[in-house]
Design a protein around this motif. Structure first.
Motif, PDB file in Angstrom:
ATOM      1  N   ASN A  28      39.216  32.160  56.722  1.00  0.00           N
ATOM      2  CA  ASN A  28      38.599  31.788  55.616  1.00  0.00           C
ATOM      3  C   ASN A  28      38.551  32.985  54.475  1.00  0.00           C
ATOM      4  O   ASN A  28      37.769  33.010  53.761  1.00  0.00           O
ATOM      5  CB  ASN A  28      37.027  31.605  55.909  1.00  0.00           C
ATOM      6  N   ALA A  29      39.682  33.900  54.612  1.00  0.00           N
ATOM      7  CA  ALA A  29      39.965  34.695  53.623  1.00  0.00           C
ATOM      8  C   ALA A  29      40.306  34.375  52.403  1.00  0.00           C
ATOM      9  O   ALA A  29      41.044  33.176  52.223  1.00  0.00           O
ATOM     10  CB  ALA A  29      41.116  35.707  54.080  1.00  0.00           C
ATOM     11  N   SER A  30      39.656  34.618  51.089  1.00  0.00           N
ATOM     12  CA  SER A  30      40.020  34.163  49.821  1.00  0.00           C
ATOM     13  C   SER A  30      39.811  35.073  48.969  1.00  0.00           C
ATOM     14  O   SER A  30      38.914  36.303  49.183  1.00  0.00           O
ATOM     15  CB  SER A  30      39.133  33.026  49.403  1.00  0.00           C
ATOM     16  N   PRO A  31      40.675  35.182  47.835  1.00  0.00           N
ATOM     17  CA  PRO A  31      40.417  36.272  46.821  1.00  0.00           C
ATOM     18  C   PRO A  31      39.078  36.423  46.022  1.00  0.00           C
ATOM     19  O   PRO A  31      38.448  37.623  45.944  1.00  0.00           O
ATOM     20  CB  PRO A  31      41.467  35.945  45.569  1.00  0.00           C
ATOM     21  N   GLU A  32      38.281  35.445  46.287  1.00  0.00           N
ATOM     22  CA  GLU A  32      37.029  35.339  45.652  1.00  0.00           C
ATOM     23  C   GLU A  32      36.095  36.178  46.423  1.00  0.00           C
ATOM     24  O   GLU A  32      35.206  36.870  46.023  1.00  0.00           O
ATOM     25  CB  GLU A  32      36.359  33.965  45.297  1.00  0.00           C
ATOM     26  N   VAL A  33      35.995  36.006  47.830  1.00  0.00           N
ATOM     27  CA  VAL A  33      35.108  36.634  48.795  1.00  0.00           C
ATOM     28  C   VAL A  33      35.656  38.001  48.865  1.00  0.00           C
ATOM     29  O   VAL A  33      34.786  39.220  48.852  1.00  0.00           O
ATOM     30  CB  VAL A  33      35.218  35.954  50.027  1.00  0.00           C
ATOM     31  N   PHE A  34      36.920  38.439  48.966  1.00  0.00           N
ATOM     32  CA  PHE A  34      37.439  39.810  48.536  1.00  0.00           C
ATOM     33  C   PHE A  34      36.948  40.519  47.408  1.00  0.00           C
ATOM     34  O   PHE A  34      36.543  41.713  47.405  1.00  0.00           O
ATOM     35  CB  PHE A  34      39.000  39.719  48.722  1.00  0.00           C
ATOM     36  N   GLU A  35      37.027  39.798  46.320  1.00  0.00           N
ATOM     37  CA  GLU A  35      36.577  40.349  45.021  1.00  0.00           C
ATOM     38  C   GLU A  35      34.961  40.763  45.187  1.00  0.00           C
ATOM     39  O   GLU A  35      34.411  41.778  44.840  1.00  0.00           O
ATOM     40  CB  GLU A  35      36.427  39.505  44.100  1.00  0.00           C
ATOM     41  N   ALA A  36      34.281  39.814  45.858  1.00  0.00           N
ATOM     42  CA  ALA A  36      32.511  40.298  46.019  1.00  0.00           C
ATOM     43  C   ALA A  36      32.601  41.404  46.844  1.00  0.00           C
ATOM     44  O   ALA A  36      31.543  42.120  46.727  1.00  0.00           O
ATOM     45  CB  ALA A  36      32.068  38.977  46.586  1.00  0.00           C
ATOM     46  N   TRP A  37      33.330  41.498  48.058  1.00  0.00           N
ATOM     47  CA  TRP A  37      33.111  42.538  48.949  1.00  0.00           C
ATOM     48  C   TRP A  37      33.511  43.989  48.221  1.00  0.00           C
ATOM     49  O   TRP A  37      32.917  44.972  48.175  1.00  0.00           O
ATOM     50  CB  TRP A  37      34.105  42.257  50.072  1.00  0.00           C
ATOM     51  N   LEU A  38      34.652  43.777  47.630  1.00  0.00           N
ATOM     52  CA  LEU A  38      35.442  45.005  46.906  1.00  0.00           C
ATOM     53  C   LEU A  38      34.416  45.474  45.688  1.00  0.00           C
ATOM     54  O   LEU A  38      34.045  46.623  45.270  1.00  0.00           O
ATOM     55  CB  LEU A  38      36.554  44.870  46.244  1.00  0.00           C
TER      56      LEU A  38
END
Length: 885
Positions: free
Chosen positions: A627-637
């Motif tokens: 379930n990795a996605s650029p959107e969730v990565f952006e939220a985390w980062l």
């Protein structure tokens, strides 16, 4: 009278033709007189002017006894008939020379006949005598029902491989892989189409195991690129080897940035679906080789409509990305250079240098082994498993090439990555793979860097274990001191990251040092003796280590997935392979837990990973963060960047990403076929003031969660990820109104953003849903959308176009709601009234979505952010009272 072309008879069962072509150019098109004395001429006259690798044939031919009758011409490759066509095209020059209304020309895109002996032709082309024969001895243009051959212009330059690619169809030579041409070439075909999914096969005859990149065209419009990464049992059986030869191309695989020219072609194809198969073309990237499209490939209007609908959606996203990308560039603190001032948050990406052959890898794994060897052979083990990972912009690169590292640095800086942290491999004095670092220093690339000593064993299991060690790491006091002597020269580079002059050095497994605290103190002493004020040693939080004081280090750096927490979800994943032995975790849960992770007393540099999947290295024993996605990565980062801005001192605001190019572990920022540049865009967005502002509220809520099972942080991360997804739905032009989905509201607890009021600030709402505001009390149902336009002014604040502006709803509950305003416009009337500078952009327009807003009565306010400080948020009230029903 013009000169004649003399023909020599050719037997059909002979693969070669002898003909005189002296003075050929003057014979093709007579310049004076007429083609008279036809009765004395050979039975036929003509020439093949053009013959291309794509199968285009141009020329002319006529019968001297009956010039007005069409001539049928057959093409033979060796002794085998390949195709047939007729004359019938106008050639004014020949008609004038003959003095009759003849049509002797031909211009055809030839295709082999269904009855052609493809296998016989391919056998013939692979025979030893054919491998060395020139093109003119392999192909013959023969007048049907005669023994006469047409000469070919000497301008025609084709090779045996060109013929091979033209003829190639699914019927492969029945033999072993050894039968393939070791010099290289491509064989394959497009043989299936169902519900818009195009598939076929292709192999590189010189290296059947190496991936082949294929460009998909409809007419002249590029739809996208795919790779032969799928198994094809039929092809493998014929080749007698397990080769991945199959490719699949779906509407959703289209390359968004190339579709503007495809829309017209797709529209035409929908109107005449029967011609779509002739319009389809699959080309081997970087060559002139096209795969043949079999007659069994057909399209319906519904098939093509899927492509049209997907292209329409992607074009909207592209235009939105261009608009949002401009906003991000303007708002990003990394606009002109990756590192600008000491106060900036700096993104540092770990960098793996193992993408080139070297002697040790050749010895351990086989000649030519690189990290790509594992990446290209990966396979999917469950539904939705993204394998194999396929690079896009940089391809399967070789780091020995200077331009690859230069392109990497250009790409990284463009999206706000400030520095690379190179893994440094030194085993008791034996150094490996240091030349990317050496090149960085030698060429003085405009990119900061630091080193991380990967100081564990190099094992066959890729995990530094004691079993099956390929190169051991023996830590003695002398070896560890020799290490610091080797790296001190790198510290002298002006691009090396330093804290107040002290170089930053990361150590991957600090507990393996002989005497860590004493060793670090000895390092510091040597570094000071070399002229530096000190050395800053950062301990990677790996293998359960979290306390730097235990080892004499100055700080720690997270190293996910080390240290992250998430539940195993193997039992909830659909269609998992029965032989899969690894573990699957939920990436979203990991991001949520990291958002709410409390900070320790010591200095910790936070780190996020865009994804993780090491099945390409470990196969069925690998671990996957699903379930990795650029959107969730952006939220985390974004949260990590906001924390660094808030908590770390000036000059030390580093946030790490694991990694720039860990393709074997599925952790990379480099563009791939699935996400393109979206992970890089997530990095740039995470550095923007607007993202940090939203993340401030996430931090406040996440840190307020007390129970371990509290899912508040996970919901908040998902909410911010949803906001990021909605950004892609906005309008095409930077100066136009939004035409896509409206801006959603994000719930935030009251008091989580520190608001400042400025005297004499003012906001005027001109219209709601296009109507002038006459009543300041507005009722709206949650499912409705609300278009708002107006202007805002805050004295003393430079309202440039890149300044973040938000709508805030404040009611009686515990939460307020915030939505971004993306469209700003110049208001000359406001500028003139207040005598503000011309670059002040007072006007705004937005469309708002109230789905997540609880029913109630709300005051509407405008928030104006600051480009330099997430704590400086100015609130400007409006007269609007909003009732959500």
């Amino acid at each position: 009278m013009s000169s004649r072309i003399e023909f020599t008879d050719a037997m059909v069962d002979q693969p070669t033709v002898e003909h005189e072509i002296a003075d050929l150019e003057s014979s093709i098109v007579p310049t004076t007189g007429k083609l008279d004395n036809l009765s004395e001429a050979p039975a036929y006259r003509g020439v093949v002017d053009i013959f291309t690798a794509e199968g285009r044939v141009d020329g002319w031919c006529l019968s001297t006894s009956d010039p007005t009758t069409p001539v049928s011409i057959e093409i033979y490759i060796g002794p085998f008939k390949f195709a047939e066509f007729m004359t019938g095209k106008k050639r004014a020059d020949i008609a004038e020379a003959v003095g009759l209304p003849v049509v002797p020309g031909f211009s055809n895109e030839i295709e082999q006949q269904n009855h052609a002996d493809t296998e016989g032709i391919l056998h013939f082309l692979c025979e030893p005598k054919s491998l060395a024969a020139p093109f003119t001895e392999l192909v013959l243009f023969r007048i049907k029902n005669s023994r006469v051959a047409l000469p070919m212009s000497p301008r025609i330059k084709l090779s045996r491989d060109d013929l091979f690619n033209l003829v190639s169809k699914p019927q492969i030579i029945k033999g072993s892989l050894d039968a393939l041409d070791s010099k290289g070439g491509f064989r394959g075909a497009v043989d299936r189409q169902s519900q818009g999914v195009i598939s076929g096969w292709c192999v590189n005859t010189g290296n059947p195991d190496f991936p082949v990149e294929l460009e998909i065209y409809l007419k002249d419009a590029l739809l996208g690129v795919t790779t032969n990464s799928e198994p094809r049992k039929d092809v493998s059986e014929l080749l007698k080897g397990p080769v991945k030869s199959g490719f699949v191309f779906k509407p959703e695989d289209m390359t968004a940035t190339t579709l503007a020219g495809a829309m017209k072609v797709l529209s035409e194809a929908i109107e005449a679906p029967g011609k779509a198969a002739q319009m389809l073309s699959i080309k081997v990237r970087g060559t002139n080789c096209h795969l043949p499209v079999l007659p069994t490939v057909t399209f319906t209007a519904a098939d093509l409509k899927r492509y049209y609908d997907e292209a329409t959606a992607k074009l909207g996203s592209v235009a939105s990305n261009q608009r949002i990308g401009l906003v991000e560039e303007l708002m990003s603190p990394t606009k002109s250079r990756a590192v600008t001032t000491p106060d900036d948050v700096k993104l540092v990406a770990f960098y793996l240098p193992q993408f080139h052959p070297f002697s040790e890898n050749n010895e351990w794994w086989g000649e030519g082994f690189t990290e790509w060897t594992n990446v290209t052979t990966a396979r999917a083990y469950f539904e939705g498993h993204d394998q194999p990972r396929i690079p896009s912009d940089l391809g399967y690169y070789d780091l020995r090439l200077d331009q690859i590292q230069e392109k990497q640095i250009d790409l990284a800086r463009r999206y706000g990555v400030s520095a690379f942290c190179y893994y440094y491999y030194s085993f008791s004095g034996t150094k490996l793979m240091t030349f990317p670092i050496d090149r960085h220093v030698e060429k003085n690339y405009d990119m900061d860097f630091c080193l991380c000593w990967a100081n564990e064993n190099w094992s066959r299991r890729w995990d530094g274990s004691e079993s099956d060690v390929l190169m051991s790491q023996t830590h003695t006091e002398l070896d560890d001191l020799a290490f610091i002597d080797n790296v001190i020269p790198y510290f002298s580079s002006e691009k090396y990251i330093k804290f107040d002059g002290a170089p930053l050095l990361l150590v991957y497994r600090i507990s393996l040092l002989a005497k860590p605290a004493q060793t670090i103190e000895n390092w510091k002493r040597k570094v000071r003796a070399a002229g530096f004020p000190d050395l800053h040693v950062c301990m990677a939080e790996s293998f359960g280590l979290t306390d730097p004081n235990e080892f004499g280090a100055d700080s720690t750096c997270q190293f996910p997935p080390h240290g992250v927490s998430a539940r195993e979800i193997n039992t909830t994943v659909a269609n998992i392979d029965k032989g899969f032995e690894g573990k699957i975790y939920d990436y979203i849960e990991v991001a949520a837990n990291e958002v709410r992770r409390p900070d320790p007393a010591h200095t910790r540099f936070r780190c996020a990973m865009p994804s993780w999947d090491n099945t390409s290295r470990k196969g069925k024993a690998g671990n996957v963060f699903h379930n990795a996605s650029p959107e969730v990565f952006e939220a985390w980062l974004s949260v990590l960047c906001a924390k660094a801005k808030r908590d770390l001192p000036s000059g030390k605001r580093l946030v790490f990403v694991n990694a720039w190019n860990e393709w074997g572990e599925g952790a990379y920022l480099e563009p791939d076929r699935l996400n393109g540049h979206r992970n890089l865009k997530a990095v740039r967005a995470a550095l923007t003031t607007s993202n940090m502002l939203l993340s401030e509220s996430l931090i406040a809520q996440a840190e307020g969660a007390t129970e371990p099972e509290d899912q508040n942080a996970m919901q908040l991360v998902a909410t911010l990820a949803s906001v990021n997804r909605r950004l892609l739905q906005f309008a095409t032009d930077y100066s136009s109104l939004p035409t896509g989905g409206p801006s959603p509201f994000v719930p935030i607890p009251k008091g989580s953003i520190r608001l400042q009021k400025v005297e004499n600030s003012f906001c005027n709402v001109d219209s709601l849903n296009g109507r002038r505001v006459t009543n300041h009390e507005v009722t709206i149902v949650r499912g409705q959308k609300l278009g708002v336009s107006g202007w805002v002014r805050v004295p003393g604040v430079n309202l440039i176009e890149s300044l973040p502006v938000f709508v805030r709803l404040s009611g009686s509950g515990d939460h307020a709601f915030i939505a971004s305003i993306y469209d700003r416009e110049t208001r000359q009337d406001v500028q003139a009234y207040y005598s503000d500078p011309n670059d002040h952009v007072h006007g705004f327009r937005c469309s708002l979505d109230f789905f997540s807003v609880a029913p109630g009565i709300y005051h509407v306010e405008i928030l104006v952010g600051s480009l330099g400080d997430t704590n400086a948020v100015y609130v400007v009230p409006t007269k609007i009272m909003l009732i959500i029903a």
